[in-house]
Each structure stands twice: as C-alpha cells, then as structure tokens.
Design an enzyme around this catalytic site. Structure first.
Site, mmCIF file in Angstrom:
data_model
loop_
_atom_site.group_PDB
_atom_site.id
_atom_site.type_symbol
_atom_site.label_atom_id
_atom_site.label_comp_id
_atom_site.label_asym_id
_atom_site.label_seq_id
_atom_site.Cartn_x
_atom_site.Cartn_y
_atom_site.Cartn_z
ATOM 1 N N PRO A 55 -57.871 34.641 -34.032
ATOM 2 C CG PRO A 55 -55.710 35.396 -34.370
ATOM 3 C CD PRO A 55 -56.723 35.154 -33.300
ATOM 4 C CD GLU A 56 -62.694 31.598 -36.429
ATOM 5 O OE1 GLU A 56 -63.188 30.726 -37.157
ATOM 6 O OE2 GLU A 56 -63.369 32.494 -35.911
#
Ligand SMILES: [Zn+2]
Length: 266
Positions: free
Chosen positions: A2-3
């Site tokens: 996840p960014e």
C-alpha cells in the site's frame, strides 16, 4: 505494498468508523506483529487517525498512540469480516471490531507515547501534497545521485508515500525513462515529474487505491480499489501505450517490476 493513495483511502474510511469509539479488548494471535502492552490501550477512547507517509497514527486518550505499518500485505478491515488464517491482531471497540490481517507478516502495530512518533518513524522526506515538495527540492536531491530516477522516487527518506505502482505511472506521465540517472534530469523534466507524481497520486485517491492482481490491498469495508483500471503502465507490459500506441515493456530495477513505454519515455 500500500502506498500513499491506499493508506489515505483506508485512513478516510477508518476516520468514520473508529474515531470516538473506545477500545474494549485487543486479541493478539501473532505476537511479533504487535509491540507494547495491549492492557495500556484497553479502555482508551480513539481520538483521531492520521496518515504519515505510508503509516497510520491512531491517537488515543492518555497520551498514547498506535502506529501501524501495513508493509507488503497488511490489511485493516472494519467489522465486515470473520477472523481468518491471516488475522493476527483484533482490536475490539464498544461499537465494532478492527481486524489486522497480514499474509506475509511484515506489517506491525506499535503502542507508543503520543509525542514519540517522529522518533519511531525515522527520517521521512516531504510528502507530495505539501508545500515543501517543490521543483527546487527535487532538483537538490536528484542532482546528488546518479541512481536510476525510479529508485530515488521509492526512497522514503527523500520523498514519502510513493511506491512501485505510482513511481512507474508518474515517470510515464512525465515522459521519463525509469532508468535515467537522477542527476541527468533537466529542470523542465523535474517539473513535469513533480506534476506527474501529484496527478497519479490524486488519481490513486480518487479511485480508492490500487488492487492490482498481485496486491493484497482492500479497503476497510472489504471492497477493492479501482486505480488498476486507470493505471498508465503499471502491470501493463505487452499492452498498448495509452499515449502513442507503442508496446509497454517490463524490466527489473533493483528487483522491482518496472513498466514503461520505450517510444514516449526518454
Ligand atoms: Zn508511448
């Protein structure tokens, strides 16, 4: 992993779900993923949730916080879930339950003193949506290294929040090859890249994050994000470039899949 857009999407969702609730129990199935004494947080009300780079900071009563990093495959699921094989921590509240799942078990939750998060997270570069994120700043950090530009974008000490998905797509937006030495970028290219980064991250948030084929990311309600349907080049090797009609290629840079159009990225 996840960014920024995925973590921001989860944060916005949990803001509605958990803030104002009181923690009534913490069940830890995998001790290595939880640091601190769960007893310290039981009975504490949740005051707020913030995003710091790719991490969450959940503020509690009593000058305590929970710092959470999802790393490769962590998930935060609200209510809509039954504990499964990958559910390692369960945070129960007086009105709902938060499940921390992590297939690969690199993620973590830490109980910390409210004021100590800066020390805990270490050095983080400016976030793309802040006033510190300027062409001047990028010029300064790029000019010091001949590393591939894509690797510099992934370095959280230089810029926080960008990972493999959005680095690939931002470089496409800017028309820059991911292998270019960072110091070779012109001011015009740096400016285009800055704008490209902001554009793809905004799209990422708009579409609720990216749940591409090999990613574990889902939203707290258990549904997928939609950015993968709007990605420029990420995981599109062999497909047609949306800009020039050329064929998107895949190479590896430092072991990470790297996607680009050899015709319109230079
Ligand atoms: Zn192209």
């Amino acid at each position: 992993m996840p960014e920024l857009p995925e973590v921001e999407t989860i944060k916005r969702s949990l803001q509605k779900d958990i803030v104002g609730k009181t923690i009534t129990d913490v069940v830890i199935n995998k001790q290595k993923l939880f640091r601190g004494d769960p007893k310290d947080v039981i009975g504490k009300k949740i005051l707020g949730i913030k995003r710091i780079g790719k991490m969450f900071l959940i503020d509690l009563e009593g000058e305590l916080s929970l710092l959470i990093h999802l790393k490769m495959s962590g998930q935060l699921i609200w209510n809509n879930y039954l504990p499964g094989k990958t559910t390692h921590v369960i945070i129960k509240t007086d009105d709902g339950t938060l499940f921390f799942n992590d297939l690969r078990q690199f993620g973590w939750i830490r109980v910390i003193e409210a004021g100590s998060w800066k020390r805990e997270v270490g050095k983080l570069g400016p976030e793309p949506f802040t006033k510190e994120f300027t062409t001047e700043y990028l010029k300064k950090i790029f000019s010091k290294t001949s590393k591939a530009i894509k690797l510099v974008l992934l370095d959280q000490e230089k810029i926080s929040g960008i990972g493999n998905i959005y680095a690939n797509d931002a470089l496409f937006e800017a028309g820059i090859l991911p292998t270019r030495p960072a110091k070779s970028l012109t001011v015009k290219e740096i400016n285009n890249l800055k704008e490209g980064i902001i554009k793809v991250l905004e799209d990422g948030i708009k579409y609720g994050g990216s749940s591409a084929g090999d990613e574990a990311y889902i939203k707290p309600d258990g549904t997928k994000g939609n950015y993968q349907d709007h990605a420029r080049v990420y995981q599109k090797d062999g497909e047609t470039c949306p800009r020039c009609g050329g064929i998107i290629r895949r190479i590896n840079i430092a072991g990470r899949g790297t996607f680009f159009c050899p015709k319109c990225q230079h």
